[in-house]
Design a protein around this motif. Sequence first.
Motif, PDB file in Angstrom:
ATOM      1  N   GLY A 107       0.817  -1.207   0.000  1.00  0.00           N
ATOM      2  CA  GLY A 107       0.000   0.000   0.000  1.00  0.00           C
ATOM      3  C   GLY A 107       0.846   1.250   0.000  1.00  0.00           C
ATOM      4  N   GLU A 108       0.217   2.377  -0.274  1.00  0.00           N
ATOM      5  CA  GLU A 108       0.926   3.641  -0.339  1.00  0.00           C
ATOM      6  C   GLU A 108       1.100   4.234   1.061  1.00  0.00           C
ATOM      7  OE1 GLU A 108      -1.113   6.249  -2.943  1.00  0.00           O
ATOM      8  OE2 GLU A 108      -0.824   5.005  -4.727  1.00  0.00           O
ATOM      9  N   ASN A 109       2.285   4.772   1.282  1.00  0.00           N
ATOM     10  CA  ASN A 109       2.610   5.496   2.500  1.00  0.00           C
ATOM     11  C   ASN A 109       2.457   4.660   3.777  1.00  0.00           C
ATOM     12  OD1 ASN A 109       3.678   7.890   3.534  1.00  0.00           O
ATOM     13  ND2 ASN A 109       1.676   8.628   4.188  1.00  0.00           N
ATOM     14  N   LEU A 110       2.574   3.342   3.662  1.00  0.00           N
ATOM     15  CA  LEU A 110       2.543   2.499   4.850  1.00  0.00           C
ATOM     16  C   LEU A 110       3.778   2.719   5.712  1.00  0.00           C
ATOM     17  CD1 LEU A 110       1.188  -0.925   3.521  1.00  0.00           C
ATOM     18  CD2 LEU A 110       0.005   0.745   4.952  1.00  0.00           C
ATOM     19  N   VAL A 111       4.814   3.268   5.109  1.00  0.00           N
ATOM     20  CA  VAL A 111       6.059   3.468   5.837  1.00  0.00           C
ATOM     21  C   VAL A 111       5.872   4.439   7.005  1.00  0.00           C
ATOM     22  CG1 VAL A 111       6.908   5.390   4.427  1.00  0.00           C
ATOM     23  CG2 VAL A 111       8.540   3.867   5.543  1.00  0.00           C
ATOM     24  N   ASN A 112       4.869   5.309   6.912  1.00  0.00           N
ATOM     25  CA  ASN A 112       4.589   6.257   7.994  1.00  0.00           C
ATOM     26  C   ASN A 112       3.273   5.969   8.710  1.00  0.00           C
ATOM     27  OD1 ASN A 112       6.900   8.051   7.842  1.00  0.00           O
ATOM     28  ND2 ASN A 112       6.074   8.759   5.881  1.00  0.00           N
ATOM     29  N   LYS A 113       2.756   4.769   8.520  1.00  0.00           N
ATOM     30  CA  LYS A 113       1.478   4.419   9.143  1.00  0.00           C
ATOM     31  C   LYS A 113       1.642   4.254  10.652  1.00  0.00           C
ATOM     32  CE  LYS A 113      -2.200   0.968   9.222  1.00  0.00           C
ATOM     33  NZ  LYS A 113      -2.677  -0.329   8.699  1.00  0.00           N
ATOM     34  N   PRO A 114       0.861   4.978  11.460  1.00  0.00           N
ATOM     35  CA  PRO A 114       0.954   4.832  12.919  1.00  0.00           C
ATOM     36  C   PRO A 114       0.112   3.658  13.413  1.00  0.00           C
ATOM     37  CG  PRO A 114      -0.569   6.587  12.378  1.00  0.00           C
ATOM     38  CD  PRO A 114      -0.033   6.089  11.073  1.00  0.00           C
ATOM     39  N   PHE A 119       2.726   5.115  17.111  1.00  0.00           N
ATOM     40  CA  PHE A 119       4.100   4.751  16.766  1.00  0.00           C
ATOM     41  C   PHE A 119       4.171   4.352  15.295  1.00  0.00           C
ATOM     42  CE2 PHE A 119       6.514   3.700  20.879  1.00  0.00           C
ATOM     43  CZ  PHE A 119       5.800   4.656  21.590  1.00  0.00           C
ATOM     44  N   THR A 120       5.107   4.919  14.575  1.00  0.00           N
ATOM     45  CA  THR A 120       5.358   4.524  13.191  1.00  0.00           C
ATOM     46  C   THR A 120       6.402   3.406  13.189  1.00  0.00           C
ATOM     47  OG1 THR A 120       7.157   6.116  12.924  1.00  0.00           O
ATOM     48  CG2 THR A 120       4.914   6.882  12.414  1.00  0.00           C
ATOM     49  N   PRO A 121       6.571   2.723  12.064  1.00  0.00           N
ATOM     50  CA  PRO A 121       7.633   1.707  12.002  1.00  0.00           C
ATOM     51  C   PRO A 121       9.005   2.259  12.371  1.00  0.00           C
ATOM     52  CG  PRO A 121       6.151   1.439  10.146  1.00  0.00           C
ATOM     53  CD  PRO A 121       5.729   2.693  10.849  1.00  0.00           C
ATOM     54  N   LEU A 122       9.291   3.502  11.976  1.00  0.00           N
ATOM     55  CA  LEU A 122      10.580   4.110  12.307  1.00  0.00           C
ATOM     56  C   LEU A 122      10.744   4.275  13.819  1.00  0.00           C
ATOM     57  CD1 LEU A 122      13.214   5.460  11.416  1.00  0.00           C
ATOM     58  CD2 LEU A 122      11.961   7.628  11.293  1.00  0.00           C
ATOM     59  N   ARG A 151       3.569  12.256  22.185  1.00  0.00           N
ATOM     60  CA  ARG A 151       4.713  13.036  21.743  1.00  0.00           C
ATOM     61  C   ARG A 151       6.036  12.276  21.813  1.00  0.00           C
ATOM     62  NH1 ARG A 151       4.032  18.277  20.797  1.00  0.00           N
ATOM     63  NH2 ARG A 151       6.235  18.714  21.265  1.00  0.00           N
ATOM     64  N   GLU A 152       5.962  10.951  21.841  1.00  0.00           N
ATOM     65  CA  GLU A 152       7.203  10.181  21.741  1.00  0.00           C
ATOM     66  C   GLU A 152       7.763  10.328  20.332  1.00  0.00           C
ATOM     67  OE1 GLU A 152       4.356   7.563  24.269  1.00  0.00           O
ATOM     68  OE2 GLU A 152       4.269   8.760  22.435  1.00  0.00           O
ATOM     69  N   SER A 153       9.079  10.331  20.235  1.00  0.00           N
ATOM     70  CA  SER A 153       9.732  10.462  18.928  1.00  0.00           C
ATOM     71  C   SER A 153      10.796   9.380  18.776  1.00  0.00           C
ATOM     72  CB  SER A 153      10.385  11.837  18.790  1.00  0.00           C
ATOM     73  OG  SER A 153      11.469  11.976  19.703  1.00  0.00           O
ATOM     74  N   ALA A 154      11.206   9.176  17.541  1.00  0.00           N
ATOM     75  CA  ALA A 154      12.272   8.206  17.290  1.00  0.00           C
ATOM     76  C   ALA A 154      13.551   8.626  17.996  1.00  0.00           C
ATOM     77  CB  ALA A 154      12.502   8.076  15.783  1.00  0.00           C
ATOM     78  N   LEU A 155      13.821   9.937  18.018  1.00  0.00           N
ATOM     79  CA  LEU A 155      15.042  10.431  18.656  1.00  0.00           C
ATOM     80  C   LEU A 155      15.012  10.229  20.165  1.00  0.00           C
ATOM     81  CD1 LEU A 155      17.743  11.873  18.360  1.00  0.00           C
ATOM     82  CD2 LEU A 155      16.532  14.051  18.642  1.00  0.00           C
ATOM     83  N   SER A 156      13.896  10.512  20.796  1.00  0.00           N
ATOM     84  CA  SER A 156      13.825  10.372  22.253  1.00  0.00           C
ATOM     85  C   SER A 156      13.940   8.909  22.676  1.00  0.00           C
ATOM     86  CB  SER A 156      12.521  10.973  22.786  1.00  0.00           C
ATOM     87  OG  SER A 156      11.397  10.288  22.256  1.00  0.00           O
TER      88      SER A 156
END
Length: 223
Positions: A107-114, A119-122, A151-156
């Motif tokens: 599917g389209e844009n699944l890479v950013n699917k929460p 939480f996204t895959p990243l 507000r969790e992030s990949a960096l945190s």
Amino acid sequence: MEGEREAPLNDGDNGELLKEENENGAEGAAATEEPAGTRDTGNGGVPHRDMQCSSCVEDGTNALLKPSAASMDRQRTSELSTLDTLSIHQLAAQGELSQLKKHLRKGENLVNKPDERGFTPLIWAAAFGEIETVRHLLEWGADPHALAKERESALSLASMGGYTDIVIMLLERNVDINIYDWNGGTPLLYAVRGNHVKCVEALLVQQVIENHILKLFQNKGLE
């Protein structure tokens, strides 16, 4: 009769008696002797197997323990079937790149699917220190600035786990190092709490650079 002495044994009788005692002593020694093949060889009390016992084990028990090709194929098929049922978020957290890429093509844009938590895959890959998955997700268009519901992030989360390489990779994507979550925690705060020195250094360097750039812009505006 009373007072009568036993007749002394002659030389022939002495020989027979000694022979009988020797035979009885040999049988007793044989009964107490250690079983063959398990005698202590001075290597810490580890029994030593003779060559005949070793060959028996190799030809018998070990052969039973070796999995057949059919059973290995069934196990691999079961594992692949399990991977097929996992979500893109679970695959990202486990670093299953090939299966993850296969799912993202559906599917389209699944890479950013929460997911249900946002939480996204990243974010999942960063939280579990899956650096290769993080690298590929960024190449596939994953958003490093994405925030979850709290507000969790990949960096945190990468800073919390002490995954310095992932932290640096995200900083190169110009993520906000001062982003805070629902608890008021920032990436630098989580790195300090976890005593992740290298993460702290990377974040501090980035912060110094950003502050320096900010001052340059401010000074230029005052001219």
